[in-house]
Design a protein around this motif. Structure first.
Motif, mmCIF file in Angstrom:
data_model
loop_
_atom_site.group_PDB
_atom_site.id
_atom_site.type_symbol
_atom_site.label_atom_id
_atom_site.label_comp_id
_atom_site.label_asym_id
_atom_site.label_seq_id
_atom_site.Cartn_x
_atom_site.Cartn_y
_atom_site.Cartn_z
ATOM 1 N N GLU A 1 -16.294 5.266 19.943
ATOM 2 C CA GLU A 1 -17.151 5.776 19.733
ATOM 3 C C GLU A 1 -18.604 5.099 18.558
ATOM 4 O O GLU A 1 -19.120 4.749 18.372
ATOM 5 C CB GLU A 1 -17.641 7.027 19.217
ATOM 6 N N VAL A 2 -17.020 5.488 16.874
ATOM 7 C CA VAL A 2 -17.756 4.428 15.775
ATOM 8 C C VAL A 2 -17.758 2.914 16.038
ATOM 9 O O VAL A 2 -18.507 2.263 16.159
ATOM 10 C CB VAL A 2 -17.048 5.252 14.705
ATOM 11 N N VAL A 3 -16.433 2.744 16.583
ATOM 12 C CA VAL A 3 -17.344 0.603 16.759
ATOM 13 C C VAL A 3 -17.967 0.400 17.607
ATOM 14 O O VAL A 3 -18.454 -0.192 17.389
ATOM 15 C CB VAL A 3 -15.421 0.446 16.463
ATOM 16 N N GLU A 4 -18.290 1.271 18.333
ATOM 17 C CA GLU A 4 -18.993 1.052 19.727
ATOM 18 C C GLU A 4 -20.436 1.062 19.254
ATOM 19 O O GLU A 4 -21.493 0.730 19.302
ATOM 20 C CB GLU A 4 -18.806 1.570 20.826
ATOM 21 N N GLU A 5 -20.525 2.508 18.477
ATOM 22 C CA GLU A 5 -22.315 2.749 18.394
ATOM 23 C C GLU A 5 -22.582 1.446 16.965
ATOM 24 O O GLU A 5 -23.648 1.262 17.023
ATOM 25 C CB GLU A 5 -21.862 3.820 17.416
ATOM 26 N N TYR A 6 -21.499 0.818 15.883
ATOM 27 C CA TYR A 6 -22.048 0.266 15.124
ATOM 28 C C TYR A 6 -21.681 -1.279 15.123
ATOM 29 O O TYR A 6 -21.355 -1.500 15.695
ATOM 30 C CB TYR A 6 -21.995 1.148 13.820
ATOM 31 N N ASP A 7 -22.399 -2.653 15.029
ATOM 32 C CA ASP A 7 -22.854 -3.375 14.838
ATOM 33 C C ASP A 7 -21.358 -3.686 14.211
ATOM 34 O O ASP A 7 -20.098 -4.706 14.342
ATOM 35 C CB ASP A 7 -23.486 -4.294 14.376
ATOM 36 N N VAL A 8 -20.542 -3.390 12.706
ATOM 37 C CA VAL A 8 -20.534 -3.982 11.726
ATOM 38 C C VAL A 8 -19.286 -2.407 11.068
ATOM 39 O O VAL A 8 -20.107 -1.717 10.186
ATOM 40 C CB VAL A 8 -20.917 -4.571 10.767
ATOM 41 N N VAL A 9 -18.027 -2.179 11.296
ATOM 42 C CA VAL A 9 -17.738 -1.167 11.063
ATOM 43 C C VAL A 9 -16.130 -1.434 9.926
ATOM 44 O O VAL A 9 -15.400 -2.412 11.020
ATOM 45 C CB VAL A 9 -17.189 -0.419 11.733
ATOM 46 N N LEU A 10 -15.960 -1.159 8.478
ATOM 47 C CA LEU A 10 -15.064 -0.943 8.229
ATOM 48 C C LEU A 10 -14.283 0.293 8.026
ATOM 49 O O LEU A 10 -14.526 0.827 8.011
ATOM 50 C CB LEU A 10 -15.303 -1.455 6.483
ATOM 51 N N VAL A 11 -12.514 -0.328 8.639
ATOM 52 C CA VAL A 11 -12.202 0.686 9.302
ATOM 53 C C VAL A 11 -11.512 1.430 7.394
ATOM 54 O O VAL A 11 -10.477 0.142 7.423
ATOM 55 C CB VAL A 11 -11.047 0.939 10.241
ATOM 56 N N ASP A 12 -10.883 2.148 7.193
ATOM 57 C CA ASP A 12 -9.767 2.570 6.087
ATOM 58 C C ASP A 12 -8.773 2.967 6.359
ATOM 59 O O ASP A 12 -8.821 4.065 6.455
ATOM 60 C CB ASP A 12 -10.496 2.965 4.210
ATOM 61 N N CYS A 13 -7.023 2.434 6.371
ATOM 62 C CA CYS A 13 -6.035 3.735 6.796
ATOM 63 C C CYS A 13 -5.760 3.605 5.433
ATOM 64 O O CYS A 13 -5.488 2.434 4.948
ATOM 65 C CB CYS A 13 -5.819 2.783 7.368
ATOM 66 N N TYR A 14 -5.637 4.884 5.450
ATOM 67 C CA TYR A 14 -5.237 5.448 3.988
ATOM 68 C C TYR A 14 -4.588 6.977 3.906
ATOM 69 O O TYR A 14 -4.298 7.155 4.986
ATOM 70 C CB TYR A 14 -6.533 5.845 3.080
ATOM 71 N N ALA A 15 -4.165 7.097 2.804
ATOM 72 C CA ALA A 15 -2.934 8.620 2.479
ATOM 73 C C ALA A 15 -3.002 8.892 0.919
ATOM 74 O O ALA A 15 -3.613 7.718 0.315
ATOM 75 C CB ALA A 15 -1.538 7.683 2.923
ATOM 76 N N ASP A 16 -2.826 10.374 1.604
ATOM 77 C CA ASP A 16 -3.410 11.323 -0.127
ATOM 78 C C ASP A 16 -2.983 10.916 -1.012
ATOM 79 O O ASP A 16 -3.380 10.824 -2.118
ATOM 80 C CB ASP A 16 -3.895 12.877 0.476
ATOM 81 N N TRP A 17 -1.661 10.094 -1.101
ATOM 82 C CA TRP A 17 -0.771 10.255 -1.706
ATOM 83 C C TRP A 17 -0.607 8.740 -1.703
ATOM 84 O O TRP A 17 0.622 8.685 -3.150
ATOM 85 C CB TRP A 17 0.740 10.611 -1.526
ATOM 86 N N CYS A 18 -1.443 8.461 -1.820
ATOM 87 C CA CYS A 18 -1.213 7.066 -1.727
ATOM 88 C C CYS A 18 -1.800 5.879 -3.402
ATOM 89 O O CYS A 18 -3.086 5.978 -3.224
ATOM 90 C CB CYS A 18 -1.526 5.533 -0.677
ATOM 91 N N GLY A 19 -1.158 5.715 -4.462
ATOM 92 C CA GLY A 19 -2.152 5.360 -5.461
ATOM 93 C C GLY A 19 -2.714 4.220 -4.662
ATOM 94 O O GLY A 19 -4.214 4.243 -5.771
ATOM 95 N N PRO A 20 -2.886 3.111 -4.608
ATOM 96 C CA PRO A 20 -3.934 1.915 -4.140
ATOM 97 C C PRO A 20 -4.532 2.384 -3.464
ATOM 98 O O PRO A 20 -5.888 2.140 -3.466
ATOM 99 C CB PRO A 20 -3.120 1.067 -3.405
ATOM 100 N N CYS A 21 -4.198 3.226 -2.976
ATOM 101 C CA CYS A 21 -5.653 4.305 -1.564
ATOM 102 C C CYS A 21 -6.450 5.043 -1.906
ATOM 103 O O CYS A 21 -7.737 4.870 -2.491
ATOM 104 C CB CYS A 21 -5.298 5.066 -0.566
ATOM 105 N N GLN A 22 -6.579 5.759 -3.342
ATOM 106 C CA GLN A 22 -7.506 6.465 -4.420
ATOM 107 C C GLN A 22 -7.390 5.225 -5.331
ATOM 108 O O GLN A 22 -9.055 5.445 -6.097
ATOM 109 C CB GLN A 22 -6.196 7.177 -5.132
ATOM 110 N N MET A 23 -7.305 4.600 -5.458
ATOM 111 C CA MET A 23 -8.057 3.458 -6.797
ATOM 112 C C MET A 23 -8.845 2.898 -5.927
ATOM 113 O O MET A 23 -10.186 2.502 -5.907
ATOM 114 C CB MET A 23 -6.977 2.211 -7.029
ATOM 115 N N LEU A 24 -8.595 2.447 -4.676
ATOM 116 C CA LEU A 24 -9.536 2.316 -3.659
ATOM 117 C C LEU A 24 -10.707 2.738 -3.100
ATOM 118 O O LEU A 24 -12.022 2.141 -2.697
ATOM 119 C CB LEU A 24 -9.399 1.182 -2.563
#
Length: 146
Positions: A56-79
């Motif tokens: 639904e989100v991908v279809e509703e908006y023209d441009v979508v940035l999807v962030d695949c993350y994990a709570d335990w991931c240091g680089p994810c927290q920095m991002l």
């Protein structure tokens, strides 16, 4: 199953076309839509709750940035501050997929490591990046596909 997804996508596209026609007939300006701001994007990242929600989100908006993350991931927290800023300050919708809670979605998005960022334009994946990215790079990619 893909036929039903394709059918739903077609219904969404037809609904959007009808809304634009109605706005034109009512004399409303389409300047915002012409500038890539036809559908207001959320100012905060969207927490994805399942595959249907992501679709639904991908279809509703023209441009979508999807962030695949994990709570335990240091680089994810920095991002995280960059992801929040992109949601607030760009015309892209930003969606977040917790890879631990939604392993199948992460797998379908090609997330073999975290963070993985997937940029969608007009409903199609156009870029995939693994690892923390700087804000300028992400803003440039969003602008390129907006």
């Amino acid at each position: 199953m893909s036929e039903s997804i394709d059918d739903e996508r077609q219904r969404i596209r037809e609904r959007k076309k009808q809304e634009l026609r109605e706005r034109l007939e009512n004399g409303e300006s389409l300047d915002a839509a012409d500038a890539g701001e036809g559908v207001d994007t959320p100012d905060e990242p969207i927490a994805i709750t399942g595959q249907g929600h992501l679709d639904e989100v991908v279809e509703e908006y023209d441009v979508v940035l999807v962030d695949c993350y994990a709570d335990w991931c240091g680089p994810c927290q920095m991002l995280e501050p960059t992801i929040e800023a992109l949601a607030a300050e760009t015309d892209a919708a930003v969606a977040k997929v917790d890879v631990d809670a939604h392993q199948r979605i992460a797998q379908q998005l090609g997330a073999r490591g975290v963070p993985t960022l997937v940029l969608y334009a007009d409903g199609q994946p156009v870029e995939r990046m693994v690892g923390a990215q700087d804000r300028g790079t992400l803003e440039g990619l969003i602008a390129q596909h907006a």
